[in-house]
Design a protein around this motif. Structure first.
Motif, PDB file in Angstrom:
ATOM      1  N   GLN A 180       6.423   6.057   5.080  1.00 14.46           N
ATOM      2  CA  GLN A 180       6.225   4.823   4.309  1.00 14.46           C
ATOM      3  C   GLN A 180       6.742   3.574   5.012  1.00 14.46           C
ATOM      4  OE1 GLN A 180       8.627   4.568   0.582  1.00 14.46           O
ATOM      5  NE2 GLN A 180       8.569   6.784   0.682  1.00 14.46           N
ATOM      6  N   SER A 181       7.631   3.732   5.966  1.00 11.82           N
ATOM      7  CA  SER A 181       8.108   2.545   6.695  1.00 11.82           C
ATOM      8  C   SER A 181       6.968   1.889   7.491  1.00 11.82           C
ATOM      9  CB  SER A 181       9.256   2.924   7.635  1.00 11.82           C
ATOM     10  OG  SER A 181       8.829   3.873   8.587  1.00 11.82           O
ATOM     11  N   PHE A 182       5.941   2.670   7.854  1.00 18.60           N
ATOM     12  CA  PHE A 182       4.804   2.106   8.587  1.00 18.60           C
ATOM     13  C   PHE A 182       3.732   1.559   7.641  1.00 18.60           C
ATOM     14  CE2 PHE A 182       6.110   5.794  11.423  1.00 18.60           C
ATOM     15  CZ  PHE A 182       6.945   5.003  12.209  1.00 18.60           C
ATOM     16  N   VAL A 183       3.864   1.899   6.360  1.00 16.60           N
ATOM     17  CA  VAL A 183       2.857   1.486   5.374  1.00 16.60           C
ATOM     18  C   VAL A 183       3.259   0.167   4.717  1.00 16.60           C
ATOM     19  CG1 VAL A 183       1.892   2.112   3.097  1.00 16.60           C
ATOM     20  CG2 VAL A 183       2.083   3.847   4.910  1.00 16.60           C
ATOM     21  N   ARG A 184       4.574  -0.044   4.634  1.00 16.68           N
ATOM     22  CA  ARG A 184       5.091  -1.217   3.915  1.00 16.68           C
ATOM     23  C   ARG A 184       4.531  -2.510   4.488  1.00 16.68           C
ATOM     24  NH1 ARG A 184       5.232   0.136   0.788  1.00 16.68           N
ATOM     25  NH2 ARG A 184       6.860   1.690   0.690  1.00 16.68           N
ATOM     26  N   ASN A 185       3.903  -3.330   3.638  1.00 19.08           N
ATOM     27  CA  ASN A 185       3.351  -4.639   4.037  1.00 19.08           C
ATOM     28  C   ASN A 185       2.418  -4.545   5.246  1.00 19.08           C
ATOM     29  OD1 ASN A 185       4.899  -5.916   2.025  1.00 19.08           O
ATOM     30  ND2 ASN A 185       6.673  -5.944   3.390  1.00 19.08           N
ATOM     31  N   ILE A 186       1.692  -3.465   5.306  1.00 15.43           N
ATOM     32  CA  ILE A 186       0.864  -3.225   6.496  1.00 15.43           C
ATOM     33  C   ILE A 186      -0.168  -4.343   6.703  1.00 15.43           C
ATOM     34  CG2 ILE A 186      -0.833  -1.755   5.282  1.00 15.43           C
ATOM     35  CD1 ILE A 186      -0.869   0.011   7.813  1.00 15.43           C
ATOM     36  N   VAL A 215       2.389   4.087  -0.598  1.00 15.62           N
ATOM     37  CA  VAL A 215       1.436   2.996  -0.810  1.00 15.62           C
ATOM     38  C   VAL A 215       1.738   2.342  -2.159  1.00 15.62           C
ATOM     39  CG1 VAL A 215      -1.006   2.390  -1.076  1.00 15.62           C
ATOM     40  CG2 VAL A 215      -0.322   4.149   0.578  1.00 15.62           C
ATOM     41  N   GLU A 216       2.084   1.059  -2.119  1.00 16.56           N
ATOM     42  CA  GLU A 216       2.517   0.364  -3.338  1.00 16.56           C
ATOM     43  C   GLU A 216       1.523  -0.682  -3.823  1.00 16.56           C
ATOM     44  OE1 GLU A 216       6.444  -1.207  -2.626  1.00 16.56           O
ATOM     45  OE2 GLU A 216       7.380   0.788  -2.737  1.00 16.56           O
ATOM     46  N   THR A 217       0.716  -1.224  -2.922  1.00 18.32           N
ATOM     47  CA  THR A 217      -0.157  -2.335  -3.322  1.00 18.32           C
ATOM     48  C   THR A 217      -1.612  -2.077  -2.939  1.00 18.32           C
ATOM     49  OG1 THR A 217       0.062  -3.527  -1.230  1.00 18.32           O
ATOM     50  CG2 THR A 217       1.735  -3.975  -2.915  1.00 18.32           C
ATOM     51  N   LEU A 218      -2.513  -2.807  -3.639  1.00 20.12           N
ATOM     52  CA  LEU A 218      -3.937  -2.697  -3.330  1.00 20.12           C
ATOM     53  C   LEU A 218      -4.221  -3.157  -1.910  1.00 20.12           C
ATOM     54  CD1 LEU A 218      -5.512  -3.927  -6.686  1.00 20.12           C
ATOM     55  CD2 LEU A 218      -5.885  -1.697  -5.584  1.00 20.12           C
ATOM     56  N   SER A 219      -3.477  -4.182  -1.441  1.00 19.44           N
ATOM     57  CA  SER A 219      -3.768  -4.640  -0.076  1.00 19.44           C
ATOM     58  C   SER A 219      -3.352  -3.614   0.967  1.00 19.44           C
ATOM     59  CB  SER A 219      -3.165  -6.020   0.215  1.00 19.44           C
ATOM     60  OG  SER A 219      -2.048  -6.276  -0.572  1.00 19.44           O
ATOM     61  N   GLU A 220      -2.248  -2.903   0.729  1.00 18.55           N
ATOM     62  CA  GLU A 220      -1.896  -1.817   1.654  1.00 18.55           C
ATOM     63  C   GLU A 220      -2.989  -0.753   1.649  1.00 18.55           C
ATOM     64  OE1 GLU A 220       2.990  -2.228   1.096  1.00 18.55           O
ATOM     65  OE2 GLU A 220       1.921  -0.572   0.129  1.00 18.55           O
ATOM     66  N   GLY A 234       1.634   7.156  -3.523  1.00 16.56           N
ATOM     67  CA  GLY A 234       2.575   6.051  -3.690  1.00 16.56           C
ATOM     68  C   GLY A 234       2.512   5.456  -5.076  1.00 16.56           C
ATOM     69  N   TYR A 235       3.407   4.504  -5.318  1.00 20.40           N
ATOM     70  CA  TYR A 235       3.547   3.921  -6.651  1.00 20.40           C
ATOM     71  C   TYR A 235       2.265   3.239  -7.122  1.00 20.40           C
ATOM     72  CZ  TYR A 235       8.612   4.583  -5.918  1.00 20.40           C
ATOM     73  OH  TYR A 235       9.853   5.092  -5.676  1.00 20.40           O
ATOM     74  N   LEU A 236       1.393   2.812  -6.189  1.00 18.46           N
ATOM     75  CA  LEU A 236       0.120   2.209  -6.606  1.00 18.46           C
ATOM     76  C   LEU A 236      -0.655   3.176  -7.498  1.00 18.46           C
ATOM     77  CD1 LEU A 236      -2.116   0.044  -6.468  1.00 18.46           C
ATOM     78  CD2 LEU A 236      -2.918   1.132  -4.363  1.00 18.46           C
ATOM     79  N   TYR A 237      -0.579   4.449  -7.194  1.00 18.46           N
ATOM     80  CA  TYR A 237      -1.312   5.455  -7.969  1.00 18.46           C
ATOM     81  C   TYR A 237      -0.431   6.010  -9.075  1.00 18.46           C
ATOM     82  CZ  TYR A 237      -3.839   4.739  -3.724  1.00 18.46           C
ATOM     83  OH  TYR A 237      -4.482   4.131  -2.668  1.00 18.46           O
ATOM     84  N   SER A 238       0.781   6.365  -8.710  1.00 12.40           N
ATOM     85  CA  SER A 238       1.736   6.845  -9.708  1.00 12.40           C
ATOM     86  C   SER A 238       3.091   7.095  -9.054  1.00 12.40           C
ATOM     87  CB  SER A 238       1.238   8.155 -10.323  1.00 12.40           C
ATOM     88  OG  SER A 238       2.247   8.693 -11.161  1.00 12.40           O
ATOM     89  N   THR A 239       4.143   6.911  -9.832  1.00 10.77           N
ATOM     90  CA  THR A 239       5.456   7.389  -9.410  1.00 10.77           C
ATOM     91  C   THR A 239       5.450   8.917  -9.573  1.00 10.77           C
ATOM     92  OG1 THR A 239       6.255   7.168 -11.647  1.00 10.77           O
ATOM     93  CG2 THR A 239       6.616   5.271 -10.199  1.00 10.77           C
ATOM     94  N   PRO A 240       6.455   9.609  -9.055  1.00  6.90           N
ATOM     95  CA  PRO A 240       6.575  11.039  -9.360  1.00  6.90           C
ATOM     96  C   PRO A 240       6.755  11.231 -10.871  1.00  6.90           C
ATOM     97  CG  PRO A 240       7.986  10.443  -7.493  1.00  6.90           C
ATOM     98  CD  PRO A 240       7.500   9.160  -8.105  1.00  6.90           C
ATOM     99  N   LEU A 241       6.035  12.195 -11.451  1.00  7.92           N
ATOM    100  CA  LEU A 241       6.007  12.366 -12.902  1.00  7.92           C
ATOM    101  C   LEU A 241       6.473  13.763 -13.302  1.00  7.92           C
ATOM    102  CD1 LEU A 241       2.393  10.956 -13.437  1.00  7.92           C
ATOM    103  CD2 LEU A 241       4.549   9.762 -13.972  1.00  7.92           C
ATOM    104  N   GLU A 242       7.087  13.852 -14.462  1.00  8.49           N
ATOM    105  CA  GLU A 242       7.403  15.191 -14.967  1.00  8.49           C
ATOM    106  C   GLU A 242       6.077  15.865 -15.321  1.00  8.49           C
ATOM    107  OE1 GLU A 242       8.050  16.002 -18.648  1.00  8.49           O
ATOM    108  OE2 GLU A 242       7.839  14.031 -19.555  1.00  8.49           O
TER     109      GLU A 242
END
Ligand code: G
Ligand code: G
Ligand code: MN
Ligand code: NA
Length: 254
Positions: A180-186, A215-220, A234-242
């Motif tokens: 994810q460090s390479f995905v952030r603000n890509i 992946v957190e944003t639509l632009s990423e 990533g959080y754009l789709y969902s956080t980890p869920l029970e």
């Protein structure tokens, strides 16, 4: 009471639980799999993140028992979802180095699959580059034995370790997970774009799946899709869920 003793007791009292984060096809948005992420349901401290106990578990060796517990729970959950008639998808489980190096690790996986009546194709193991770099011949034997069960192998946090790429030629790897460090603000970070693009190209030429993590944003997501990266998490789709929320998330999308 030390954290280590506290974790031993947590194993006895069955306080570890799994959350699941969806992995989706970047082009279609369809569910492709889920990563299992452990949490500690602590009687006083609430839900404790693995960041706070996995390092101590690794130092003390308790990660072996915790990792076994995680694998059992992941396969029990796959079984339960199958029985409930959910669409079939693969579950990815993080494996620590110490766990991977246990004698008969592949045999252990085989036994667990049989015990839960789950086919190997519904399990993926996430390994780090550091696991792969030591005792290469032993590692290769274990990887081949696991592959022969139909289980998929992914490299987690790809690009952050000290690896030589030649291991990709020898090891039966199926998938690279772009850290994810390479995905952030890509979208506005050229160096991240270059690195992600290189990993996607590597995956394409070696016929490996590539999944972008965090992946957190639509632009990423748009940039990654433009690179023809096939999957994302990533959080754009969902956080980890029970598990129950995961089933609900899935039902609401289809
Ligand atoms: O789930 P995040 O939610 O906070 O996880 C933090 C870190 O803990 C990540 O590096 C993740 O890979 C690791 N982790 C989560 N679940 C497991 C697990 O079951 N086993 C191991 N070995 N690591 C895990
Ligand atoms: O090391 P590993 O890649 O297994 O760790 C996954 C970690 O990343 C977990 O802690 C998980 O909760 C976290 N994670 C998952 N999606 C996102 C995201 O979109 N953004 C951030 N910051 N973390 C995420
Ligand atoms: Mn992971
Ligand atoms: Na990762």
């Amino acid at each position: 009471i030390s954290l280590e003793n506290d974790m031993r007791r947590a194993l006895e009292r069955d306080e570890f639980v799994l959350h699941f984060q969806p992995q989706v096809d970047l082009a279609t948005g369809q569910l492709r799999g889920a990563e299992a992420l452990v949490r500690w349901r602590h009687p006083e401290r609430g839900l404790v993140s693995p960041m706070h106990f996995i390092p101590v578990a690794e130092e003390s060796g308790l990660i072996v028992q915790i990792g076994e517990c995680v694998l059992r729970k992941a396969l029990a959950q796959v079984r339960e979802w199958h029985d409930q008639g959910l669409p079939l998808f693969r579950v990815s489980v993080n494996i620590s180095a110490l766990q991977f190096r246990q004698a008969n690790f592949a045999r252990f996986i085989e036994t667990l699959l049989a015990e839960h009546g789950v086919s190997g194709e519904f399990l993926e193991l996430e390994l780090t580059e550091s696991i792969l770099m030591r005792d290469v011949e032993d590692v290769l034997d274990t990887l081949n034995a696991i592959k022969s069960l139909g289980v998929r192998l992914a490299i987690d946090d790809f690009g952050t370790g000290f690896s030589c790429l030649s291991y990709l030629r020898r090891f039966p790897i199926d998938c690279l997970k772009i850290d994810q460090s390479f995905v952030r603000n890509i979208e506005r970070t050229p160096i991240n774009q270059s690195i992600a693009q290189a990993i996607v190209a590597l995956g394409e030429s070696l016929a490996l799946g590539v999944i972008a993590e965090g992946v957190e944003t639509l632009s990423e997501a748009a940039v990654l899709k433009g690179m023809r990266c096939s999957q994302a998490q990533g959080y754009l789709y969902s956080t980890p869920l029970e598990p129950r929320s995961f089933a609900r998330w899935l039902a609401n999308r289809n």
